[in-house]
Design an enzyme around this catalytic site. Structure first.
Site, PDB file in Angstrom:
ATOM      1  N   PHE A 116      36.814 -29.107  69.328  1.00 33.84           N
ATOM      2  CA  PHE A 116      37.155 -30.527  69.475  1.00 33.84           C
ATOM      3  C   PHE A 116      36.767 -31.343  68.257  1.00 33.84           C
ATOM      4  O   PHE A 116      37.295 -32.439  68.038  1.00 33.84           O
ATOM      5  CB  PHE A 116      36.498 -31.096  70.738  1.00 33.84           C
ATOM      6  CG  PHE A 116      35.060 -31.497  70.578  1.00 33.84           C
ATOM      7  CD1 PHE A 116      34.719 -32.812  70.285  1.00 33.84           C
ATOM      8  CD2 PHE A 116      34.033 -30.574  70.723  1.00 33.84           C
ATOM      9  CE1 PHE A 116      33.390 -33.194  70.137  1.00 33.84           C
ATOM     10  CE2 PHE A 116      32.710 -30.942  70.579  1.00 33.84           C
ATOM     11  CZ  PHE A 116      32.383 -32.255  70.292  1.00 33.84           C
ATOM     12  N   LYS A 117      35.854 -30.829  67.440  1.00 32.24           N
ATOM     13  CA  LYS A 117      35.432 -31.577  66.255  1.00 32.24           C
ATOM     14  C   LYS A 117      36.600 -31.854  65.309  1.00 32.24           C
ATOM     15  O   LYS A 117      36.568 -32.808  64.525  1.00 32.24           O
ATOM     16  CB  LYS A 117      34.335 -30.819  65.512  1.00 32.24           C
ATOM     17  CG  LYS A 117      33.133 -30.416  66.368  1.00 32.24           C
ATOM     18  CD  LYS A 117      32.314 -31.588  66.813  1.00 32.24           C
ATOM     19  CE  LYS A 117      31.146 -31.187  67.702  1.00 32.24           C
ATOM     20  NZ  LYS A 117      30.067 -30.474  67.036  1.00 32.24           N
TER      21      LYS A 117
END
Length: 477
Positions: A116-117
């Protein structure tokens, strides 16, 4: 829009100034002077924007409320270059997947590093390159990672003009896949430093270097950790996208469960809620390193030392000092900067903890701000991964499993619960095999990544040695 420090520094900054910095000069974190408030008509407009024009335009409508020193056309162009089907594998960017009655997964891990980063880091790469070119400057990015931030930052910044990356990671404490993603990069502007310690040691070094204002200015040090406001801001957008996909009416409420170690991901949800997004609950899911769960249950925030930070099968959450937590406490205390400074600069430094259990504000964490929490263990992760695979033919990674386990404990009738997916299971193959007996699939271009040559330097947990290395690299270039 002007930004202030959580510890009361008198200076107010513009977005483009704090974009290139990490901590404020007094060691605090930046927040806007106020959160823009969205009314029902605004939410309806954002819903139409997402359905008719897509994620990039939704991001523009939200980010422009906070960014007024980048021309609107330039900001829109940056967002359109960032959030594309080519980069994220789908035109929806963050598709919602139904898991079971009342429970949804928001897929945030379709970017280049399968975590998700990427959602924020891909934009940060564009923003950094744009602003540095506009100023004719260079930037040395210093970051710490427990697994996913590092690779997301490096893939976003590799080859970017005017940027070097110095990424600190805990030596031997990430999965083999996570290590390979970072250490196999051969780009000359990427520097991996494996620190002999845990993530919190890496994070402490980043803060120590950032606190040396003379060194920071001389070497143009910036950060991509979630203490960077721009990264947190980018994450706010997918809360809106999740709500839009899970609801049909603009007054419908949803809850989110967020696997959390550093409090950055869920802090973005707090900001979305402060803006008026109809969020019922924000549920913080921790692993055995449960400093955040302990706070929301008891009011005691107690950081752990390296020896008391467990090495777990959800390693990106092996954090016992949540660097973003200060932003929420600042809001919880009615934006009392002096009280916030006293807690984080004095109480934590002196005692390693603070206690708000008897403070009138503590009850507001649940009653006003909607927070709840829970924790998960290795056995819980295995059981959850196995259950989701057997019942739904869906593989989830260990961190997402922490989220699903805790989310199931906080379901409310009629309120959709959205679990934020944090990574694809391919990054944690050993745990997936232990839970299901099968290897997770991985993208073809990442097959055999663990066998690639690695470029990394092992160093002790010493800020002075890290500063000396940065100075050496800068002098050589």
């Amino acid at each position: 829009m002007l930004y202030l420090s959580t510890r009361g520094h008198p200076e107010r900054r513009r977005f483009s100034d704090i974009l290139l910095e990490g901590l404020a000069p007094d060691g605090g974190l930046y927040l806007p002077e106020r959160y823009p408030r969205l009314e029902a008509a605004d939410l309806a407009r954002l819903r139409r924007t997402y359905h008719e024009q897509g994620y990039a335009e939704l991001a523009f409508e939200i980010l422009r409320l906070y960014i007024d020193d980048i021309p609107a056309d330039d900001l829109r162009a940056l967002l359109r270059r960032t959030y594309t089907a080519e980069v994220f594998g789908t035109g929806e960017i963050v598709p919602l997947r139904h898991l079971e009655n009342g429970l949804w997964l928001e897929a945030l891990s379709n970017g280049p590093t399968l975590a998700f980063k990427d959602m924020a880091m891909q934009l940060l790469g564009q923003l950094f390159e744009y602003e540095l070119a506009r100023r004719g400057e260079t930037l040395n990015i210093l970051g710490a990672t427990s697994g996913d931030t590092g690779s997301a930052a490096e893939y976003a910044m590799r080859g970017k003009r005017g940027i070097r990356v110095f990424m600190l990671s805990p030596h031997g404490r990430m999965s083999p896949f996570q290590q390979a993603q970072m250490y196999s990069l051969q780009d000359p502007n990427i520097h991996n430093l494996a620190i002999e310690g845990v993530f919190d040691d890496c994070q402490d070094i980043v803060k120590a270097v950032s606190a040396d204002l003379e060194f920071k200015r001389r070497h143009r040090i910036g950060t991509v950790n979630s203490i960077n406001w721009a990264r947190l801001l980018a994450q706010v957008v997918y809360y809106f996208a999740g709500w839009i996909q899970a609801t049909e009416r603009d007054d419908e409420r949803v809850s989110f469960t967020v696997p959390s170690g550093n409090f950055g991901n869920v802090c973005a949800g707090h900001i979305a809620r402060m803006m008026g997004l109809p969020i019922e609950r924000l549920v913080v899911a921790t692993n055995e390193n449960d400093v955040l769960d302990e706070f929301f249950r008891t009011g005691v925030y107690r950081v752990r030392g390296s020896a008391d930070t467990y090495e777990t099968s959800s390693p990106s959450m092996d954090i016992s000092k949540a660097s973003n937590f200060e932003r929420f406490v600042f809001d919880l205390l009615g934006r009392d900067a002096e009280a916030t400074r006293r807690l984080f600069a004095e109480e934590l430094a002196r005692h390693g903890r603070f206690d708000l259990s008897a403070h009138p504000a503590f009850a507001r964490a649940r009653e006003v701000f909607g927070f709840a929490s829970g924790r998960s263990t290795h056995a819980d992760r295995l059981a959850t991964i196995r259950d989701v695979w057997q019942r739904h033919a869906m593989l989830i990674d260990p961190h997402t499993a922490d989220g699903v386990k805790v989310a199931r404990e906080h379901l409310q009738p009629g309120v959709p619960m959205i679990v934020l997916e944090t990574a694809l299971p391919a990054k944690f193959a050993a745990t997936i095999v232990e839970a299901t007996g099968r290897e997770p699939d991985r993208p073809a271009h990442l097959v055999g990544i663990e066998s690639l040559p690695k470029r990394v330097r092992v160093m002790p947990a010493d800020a002075a040695q890290v500063k000396a290395y940065i100075a050496e690299v800068c002098a050589a270039d």
